[in-house]
Scaffold this motif. Structure first.
Motif, PDB file in Angstrom:
ATOM      1  N   ARG A  15      61.964  65.054  20.440  1.00 27.99           N
ATOM      2  CA  ARG A  15      61.840  66.391  20.545  1.00 27.99           C
ATOM      3  C   ARG A  15      62.574  66.941  19.864  1.00 27.99           C
ATOM      4  O   ARG A  15      62.223  68.622  18.876  1.00 27.99           O
ATOM      5  CB  ARG A  15      62.621  67.220  22.056  1.00 27.99           C
ATOM      6  N   MET A  16      63.651  66.959  19.191  1.00 27.75           N
ATOM      7  CA  MET A  16      64.703  67.103  18.091  1.00 27.75           C
ATOM      8  C   MET A  16      63.583  67.458  16.635  1.00 27.75           C
ATOM      9  O   MET A  16      63.768  68.524  16.025  1.00 27.75           O
ATOM     10  CB  MET A  16      65.981  66.338  18.149  1.00 27.75           C
ATOM     11  N   CYS A  17      63.182  67.011  16.294  1.00 30.84           N
ATOM     12  CA  CYS A  17      62.051  66.108  15.514  1.00 30.84           C
ATOM     13  C   CYS A  17      60.485  66.753  15.235  1.00 30.84           C
ATOM     14  O   CYS A  17      60.462  67.579  14.366  1.00 30.84           O
ATOM     15  CB  CYS A  17      61.405  64.693  14.746  1.00 30.84           C
ATOM     16  N   LEU A  18      60.130  67.628  16.510  1.00 32.75           N
ATOM     17  CA  LEU A  18      59.382  68.769  16.837  1.00 32.75           C
ATOM     18  C   LEU A  18      59.899  70.161  16.822  1.00 32.75           C
ATOM     19  O   LEU A  18      59.195  70.587  16.470  1.00 32.75           O
ATOM     20  CB  LEU A  18      58.630  68.234  17.440  1.00 32.75           C
ATOM     21  N   VAL A  19      61.044  70.302  17.190  1.00 35.28           N
ATOM     22  CA  VAL A  19      62.180  71.708  16.497  1.00 35.28           C
ATOM     23  C   VAL A  19      62.129  71.917  15.561  1.00 35.28           C
ATOM     24  O   VAL A  19      61.790  72.908  14.671  1.00 35.28           O
ATOM     25  CB  VAL A  19      62.858  71.753  17.395  1.00 35.28           C
ATOM     26  N   ASP A  22      59.093  72.475  13.451  1.00 34.94           N
ATOM     27  CA  ASP A  22      58.633  74.105  13.647  1.00 34.94           C
ATOM     28  C   ASP A  22      58.761  74.934  12.892  1.00 34.94           C
ATOM     29  O   ASP A  22      58.750  75.584  11.497  1.00 34.94           O
ATOM     30  CB  ASP A  22      58.587  74.464  14.599  1.00 34.94           C
ATOM     31  N   ILE A  23      60.729  74.165  13.218  1.00 35.03           N
ATOM     32  CA  ILE A  23      61.772  75.730  11.391  1.00 35.03           C
ATOM     33  C   ILE A  23      61.627  75.819  10.257  1.00 35.03           C
ATOM     34  O   ILE A  23      61.726  76.531   9.582  1.00 35.03           O
ATOM     35  CB  ILE A  23      63.429  75.500  12.693  1.00 35.03           C
ATOM     36  N   THR A  24      61.282  73.718  10.312  1.00 34.15           N
ATOM     37  CA  THR A  24      61.122  73.372   8.730  1.00 34.15           C
ATOM     38  C   THR A  24      59.918  74.067   7.914  1.00 34.15           C
ATOM     39  O   THR A  24      59.117  72.971   6.409  1.00 34.15           O
ATOM     40  CB  THR A  24      62.167  72.433   8.183  1.00 34.15           C
ATOM     41  N   LEU A  25      59.912  74.909   7.661  1.00 37.91           N
ATOM     42  CA  LEU A  25      58.165  74.882   7.458  1.00 37.91           C
ATOM     43  C   LEU A  25      57.139  73.768   7.218  1.00 37.91           C
ATOM     44  O   LEU A  25      56.620  73.182   6.232  1.00 37.91           O
ATOM     45  CB  LEU A  25      58.901  74.853   5.406  1.00 37.91           C
ATOM     46  N   HIS A  26      56.937  72.915   8.275  1.00 42.96           N
ATOM     47  CA  HIS A  26      55.853  72.129   8.798  1.00 42.96           C
ATOM     48  C   HIS A  26      56.599  70.580   8.094  1.00 42.96           C
ATOM     49  O   HIS A  26      55.627  70.309   7.748  1.00 42.96           O
ATOM     50  CB  HIS A  26      54.808  72.691   8.641  1.00 42.96           C
ATOM     51  N   ARG A  27      57.550  70.326   7.579  1.00 43.33           N
ATOM     52  CA  ARG A  27      57.396  69.134   6.760  1.00 43.33           C
ATOM     53  C   ARG A  27      56.692  67.996   7.616  1.00 43.33           C
ATOM     54  O   ARG A  27      57.061  67.206   8.639  1.00 43.33           O
ATOM     55  CB  ARG A  27      58.663  68.917   6.447  1.00 43.33           C
ATOM     56  N   SER A  28      55.939  66.932   7.021  1.00 45.34           N
ATOM     57  CA  SER A  28      55.085  66.158   7.640  1.00 45.34           C
ATOM     58  C   SER A  28      56.062  64.453   8.419  1.00 45.34           C
ATOM     59  O   SER A  28      56.160  64.367   8.826  1.00 45.34           O
ATOM     60  CB  SER A  28      54.200  65.699   6.268  1.00 45.34           C
ATOM     61  N   ASP A  29      57.512  64.984   7.406  1.00 44.25           N
ATOM     62  CA  ASP A  29      58.813  63.837   7.483  1.00 44.25           C
ATOM     63  C   ASP A  29      58.721  63.783   8.818  1.00 44.25           C
ATOM     64  O   ASP A  29      58.676  62.629   9.416  1.00 44.25           O
ATOM     65  CB  ASP A  29      59.236  63.792   6.669  1.00 44.25           C
ATOM     66  N   ASP A  30      58.909  65.289   9.151  1.00 46.20           N
ATOM     67  CA  ASP A  30      59.972  65.305  10.857  1.00 46.20           C
ATOM     68  C   ASP A  30      58.771  64.369  11.502  1.00 46.20           C
ATOM     69  O   ASP A  30      58.821  64.531  12.716  1.00 46.20           O
ATOM     70  CB  ASP A  30      59.892  66.650  10.794  1.00 46.20           C
ATOM     71  N   LEU A  31      57.081  65.858  11.051  1.00 44.08           N
ATOM     72  CA  LEU A  31      56.268  65.062  12.250  1.00 44.08           C
ATOM     73  C   LEU A  31      56.378  63.633  12.721  1.00 44.08           C
ATOM     74  O   LEU A  31      55.499  62.889  13.746  1.00 44.08           O
ATOM     75  CB  LEU A  31      54.966  65.612  11.973  1.00 44.08           C
ATOM     76  N   GLU A  32      55.958  63.092  11.710  1.00 41.02           N
ATOM     77  CA  GLU A  32      55.780  61.499  11.514  1.00 41.02           C
ATOM     78  C   GLU A  32      57.069  60.735  12.549  1.00 41.02           C
ATOM     79  O   GLU A  32      56.790  60.399  13.017  1.00 41.02           O
ATOM     80  CB  GLU A  32      55.814  60.457   9.869  1.00 41.02           C
ATOM     81  N   LEU A  33      58.124  61.597  11.512  1.00 42.60           N
ATOM     82  CA  LEU A  33      58.755  60.603  12.833  1.00 42.60           C
ATOM     83  C   LEU A  33      58.727  61.007  14.177  1.00 42.60           C
ATOM     84  O   LEU A  33      59.598  59.573  15.127  1.00 42.60           O
ATOM     85  CB  LEU A  33      60.445  60.872  11.780  1.00 42.60           C
ATOM     86  N   ALA A  34      58.673  62.320  14.061  1.00 45.56           N
ATOM     87  CA  ALA A  34      58.539  62.333  16.302  1.00 45.56           C
ATOM     88  C   ALA A  34      57.432  61.937  16.695  1.00 45.56           C
ATOM     89  O   ALA A  34      58.006  61.124  17.891  1.00 45.56           O
ATOM     90  CB  ALA A  34      58.527  63.930  16.497  1.00 45.56           C
ATOM     91  N   ALA A  35      56.797  61.474  16.151  1.00 48.54           N
ATOM     92  CA  ALA A  35      55.820  60.753  16.213  1.00 48.54           C
ATOM     93  C   ALA A  35      56.074  59.456  16.423  1.00 48.54           C
ATOM     94  O   ALA A  35      55.443  58.300  18.112  1.00 48.54           O
ATOM     95  CB  ALA A  35      53.831  60.376  15.827  1.00 48.54           C
ATOM     96  N   ARG A  36      57.219  58.598  15.534  1.00 51.78           N
ATOM     97  CA  ARG A  36      57.337  57.015  15.602  1.00 51.78           C
ATOM     98  C   ARG A  36      58.157  56.541  17.022  1.00 51.78           C
ATOM     99  O   ARG A  36      58.174  56.198  18.137  1.00 51.78           O
ATOM    100  CB  ARG A  36      58.000  57.116  14.680  1.00 51.78           C
TER     101      ARG A  36
END
Length: 51
Positions: A15-19, A22-36
């Motif tokens: 959840r923290m990674c998804l937030v 959403d806040i940091t211009l949609h960096r794919s690193d955060d999305l990949e980490l959330a998925a992991r």
């Protein structure tokens, strides 16, 4: 840690990674980490069959 504690921990981080995603211009690193984290949490879910 119990399975439920591991799952809750991973879901909180997902959840923290998804937030952050959403806040940091949609960096794919955060999305990949959330998925992991979500994938790890899925591995520790309760078994509905009761086994």
């Amino acid at each position: 840690m119990t399975d439920a504690e591991v799952r809750d921990y991973c879901l909180a981080w997902a959840r923290m990674c998804l937030v952050r995603y959403d806040i940091t211009l949609h960096r794919s690193d955060d999305l990949e980490l959330a998925a992991r984290y979500a994938q790890i949490a899925q591995a520790f879910r309760d078994d509905p069959s009761g086994d």
